[in-house]
Design a protein around this motif. Structure first.
Motif, PDB file in Angstrom:
ATOM      1  N   LEU A 162       0.823  -1.206   0.000  1.00 45.20           N
ATOM      2  CA  LEU A 162       0.000   0.000   0.000  1.00 45.20           C
ATOM      3  C   LEU A 162       0.858   1.258   0.000  1.00 45.20           C
ATOM      4  O   LEU A 162       0.561   2.233  -0.715  1.00 45.20           O
ATOM      5  N   TRP A 163       1.927   1.253   0.780  1.00 46.32           N
ATOM      6  CA  TRP A 163       2.826   2.410   0.812  1.00 46.32           C
ATOM      7  C   TRP A 163       3.491   2.633  -0.541  1.00 46.32           C
ATOM      8  O   TRP A 163       3.588   3.763  -1.019  1.00 46.32           O
ATOM      9  N   GLY A 164       3.924   1.552  -1.180  1.00 43.13           N
ATOM     10  CA  GLY A 164       4.517   1.679  -2.506  1.00 43.13           C
ATOM     11  C   GLY A 164       3.518   2.184  -3.537  1.00 43.13           C
ATOM     12  O   GLY A 164       3.859   3.009  -4.393  1.00 43.13           O
ATOM     13  N   PHE A 165       2.285   1.712  -3.452  1.00 49.40           N
ATOM     14  CA  PHE A 165       1.255   2.167  -4.389  1.00 49.40           C
ATOM     15  C   PHE A 165       0.954   3.647  -4.189  1.00 49.40           C
ATOM     16  O   PHE A 165       0.831   4.406  -5.158  1.00 49.40           O
ATOM     17  N   LEU A 166       0.844   4.088  -2.941  1.00 53.79           N
ATOM     18  CA  LEU A 166       0.561   5.496  -2.677  1.00 53.79           C
ATOM     19  C   LEU A 166       1.718   6.389  -3.111  1.00 53.79           C
ATOM     20  O   LEU A 166       1.501   7.503  -3.605  1.00 53.79           O
ATOM     21  N   MET A 167       2.944   5.920  -2.924  1.00 53.74           N
ATOM     22  CA  MET A 167       4.087   6.689  -3.385  1.00 53.74           C
ATOM     23  C   MET A 167       4.108   6.784  -4.903  1.00 53.74           C
ATOM     24  O   MET A 167       4.478   7.812  -5.481  1.00 53.74           O
ATOM     25  N   VAL A 183      -6.398   9.217  -0.485  1.00 54.53           N
ATOM     26  CA  VAL A 183      -6.572   8.874  -1.902  1.00 54.53           C
ATOM     27  C   VAL A 183      -7.774   9.559  -2.538  1.00 54.53           C
ATOM     28  O   VAL A 183      -8.011   9.390  -3.731  1.00 54.53           O
ATOM     29  N   ARG A 184      -8.523  10.326  -1.782  1.00 46.02           N
ATOM     30  CA  ARG A 184      -9.750  10.895  -2.341  1.00 46.02           C
ATOM     31  C   ARG A 184      -9.481  11.961  -3.398  1.00 46.02           C
ATOM     32  O   ARG A 184     -10.356  12.282  -4.209  1.00 46.02           O
ATOM     33  N   ASP A 185      -8.278  12.558  -3.403  1.00 47.41           N
ATOM     34  CA  ASP A 185      -7.940  13.531  -4.429  1.00 47.41           C
ATOM     35  C   ASP A 185      -7.501  12.879  -5.728  1.00 47.41           C
ATOM     36  O   ASP A 185      -7.301  13.580  -6.729  1.00 47.41           O
ATOM     37  N   ARG A 206     -12.248   6.389  -9.560  1.00 49.10           N
ATOM     38  CA  ARG A 206     -12.237   4.933  -9.657  1.00 49.10           C
ATOM     39  C   ARG A 206     -11.032   4.344  -8.935  1.00 49.10           C
ATOM     40  O   ARG A 206     -11.150   3.321  -8.255  1.00 49.10           O
ATOM     41  N   ILE A 207      -9.890   4.983  -9.095  1.00 53.76           N
ATOM     42  CA  ILE A 207      -8.687   4.467  -8.430  1.00 53.76           C
ATOM     43  C   ILE A 207      -8.818   4.586  -6.916  1.00 53.76           C
ATOM     44  O   ILE A 207      -8.423   3.686  -6.168  1.00 53.76           O
ATOM     45  N   ALA A 208      -9.390   5.679  -6.438  1.00 53.25           N
ATOM     46  CA  ALA A 208      -9.568   5.866  -4.991  1.00 53.25           C
ATOM     47  C   ALA A 208     -10.502   4.822  -4.414  1.00 53.25           C
ATOM     48  O   ALA A 208     -10.210   4.204  -3.379  1.00 53.25           O
ATOM     49  N   VAL A 209     -11.623   4.592  -5.082  1.00 57.94           N
ATOM     50  CA  VAL A 209     -12.577   3.589  -4.597  1.00 57.94           C
ATOM     51  C   VAL A 209     -11.975   2.194  -4.677  1.00 57.94           C
ATOM     52  O   VAL A 209     -12.155   1.369  -3.770  1.00 57.94           O
ATOM     53  N   ALA A 210     -11.252   1.900  -5.769  1.00 55.24           N
ATOM     54  CA  ALA A 210     -10.632   0.584  -5.905  1.00 55.24           C
ATOM     55  C   ALA A 210      -9.566   0.356  -4.844  1.00 55.24           C
ATOM     56  O   ALA A 210      -9.418  -0.767  -4.333  1.00 55.24           O
ATOM     57  N   THR A 211      -8.832   1.386  -4.468  1.00 55.89           N
ATOM     58  CA  THR A 211      -7.800   1.243  -3.435  1.00 55.89           C
ATOM     59  C   THR A 211      -8.424   0.903  -2.086  1.00 55.89           C
ATOM     60  O   THR A 211      -7.983  -0.020  -1.399  1.00 55.89           O
ATOM     61  N   VAL A 212      -9.452   1.642  -1.705  1.00 62.10           N
ATOM     62  CA  VAL A 212     -10.119   1.376  -0.434  1.00 62.10           C
ATOM     63  C   VAL A 212     -10.799   0.011  -0.457  1.00 62.10           C
ATOM     64  O   VAL A 212     -10.785  -0.726   0.540  1.00 62.10           O
TER      65      VAL A 212
END
Length: 306
Positions: free
Chosen positions: A179-184, A250-252, A256-262
């Motif tokens: 998750l940290w790598g994906f957010l970075m 991730v809401r910014d 679709r990516i934000a919802v898929a991440t959560v």
């Protein structure tokens, strides 16, 4: 030598006379309002940013907290570097456990409990306690299910400890790392999308697993309906902590990516709970070998017990 008149209190003259005597003097009027700082003025103009600062924190607030805590950096190969990760007291750990068990809607777990002093002490011992709780409770559950059957002999399954340890610690470290790598990576696409460090994400996942410790003890109850209700209840509590923590980060991003991440965060969390319940507690009953009854004519007759 000063005379008596020189030592008497002299009243201030008019400001114009003082300025005429000393043109370089600085004057301050108490009637004038204090100047509003630039950063405060900008926040007044952007009310939406106040909520973001409360959830994610700003750089200024982070620097203030670090300076207030007087954190000192040390090389990573020294013992002092890793000692700082365990520099917490009992009250801090208990407060973070309460925050993970009783999440407050609209409040960020990292911002309220973790950011000032992230630790590994709580997550490490929570995972260790959960490993032994699941392994011991799973053995007791298997014992109570087959209790009273004449052909059943209880044998402790120590391999469940290693299986539980591998599963829990892999989840508590590999999922936060991914998750940290994906957010970075998303931070390179969208500016200011993440403000969490790897240690903070590990801390959140570690404390979110605490609710499963009392749940695993209650899973000893030999009723599948009760077990699954407890699992869903615990999943909702711990999952809400993760959602309220990572959604502001991730809401910014793209919707679709934000919802898929959560959704991926919740799915992996649910797979852990369902997998532990299905493997350690709801495993199929042991097959009882058929009893061999010798016949009078010398042949053996096998009968299946139901």
């Amino acid at each position: 030598m000063a005379t008596a008149d020189d030592l008497k209190f002299q009243e201030f003259d008019d400001a114009a006379n003082l300025l005429a005597a000393n043109p370089d003097a600085t004057t301050i009027s108490i009637d004038e309002p204090a100047e509003i700082p630039k950063n405060q003025h900008s926040r007044l103009q952007e009310p939406g940013r106040e909520e973001d600062d409360e959830l994610l924190g700003t750089d200024d607030s982070d620097k203030t907290e670090l300076l207030a805590g007087q954190k000192k950096s040390a090389p990573f190969w020294t013992f002092e570097y890793y000692q700082t990760f365990f520099d917490v007291d009992t009250f801090q750990v208990l407060d973070r456990i309460k925050g993970s068990v009783f999440p407050v809607p609209g409040k960020n777990f990292v911002r309220l409990y973790i950011r000032s002093n992230p630790d590994l002490y709580g997550p490490f011992w929570i995972c260790a306690t959960l490993v032994f709780t699941i392994a011991v409770s799973g053995n007791l559950s298997n014992f109570f299910i087959h209790l009273g059957k004449p052909t059943y002999h209880y044998v402790p399954e120590f391999r469940k400890v290693s299986i539980a340890a591998t599963t829990i610690y892999a989840y508590a470290w590999l999922v936060p790392l991914s998750l940290w790598g994906f957010l970075m990576w998303r931070n390179t696409k969208v500016m200011n999308i993440v403000s969490y460090s790897f240690l903070e994400i590990v801390c959140v996942y570690g404390y979110s697993l605490f609710i499963y410790i009392p749940t695993a003890i209650l899973w000893i109850i030999p009723q599948k309906v009760v077990r699954w209700v407890l699992m869903v209840f615990s999943l909702c509590l711990s999952g809400s902590v993760l959602v309220m923590t990572f959604w502001p980060a991730v809401r910014d991003d793209n919707r679709r990516i934000a919802v898929a991440t959560v959704a991926a965060v919740l799915l992996l969390h649910a797979l852990l709970a369902v997998g532990c319940l299905a493997y350690f507690f709801d495993a199929p009953e042991l097959d009882i070998p058929p009893a061999i009854i010798p016949a009078h004519n010398g042949t053996a007759v096998t009968t299946k017990s139901h």
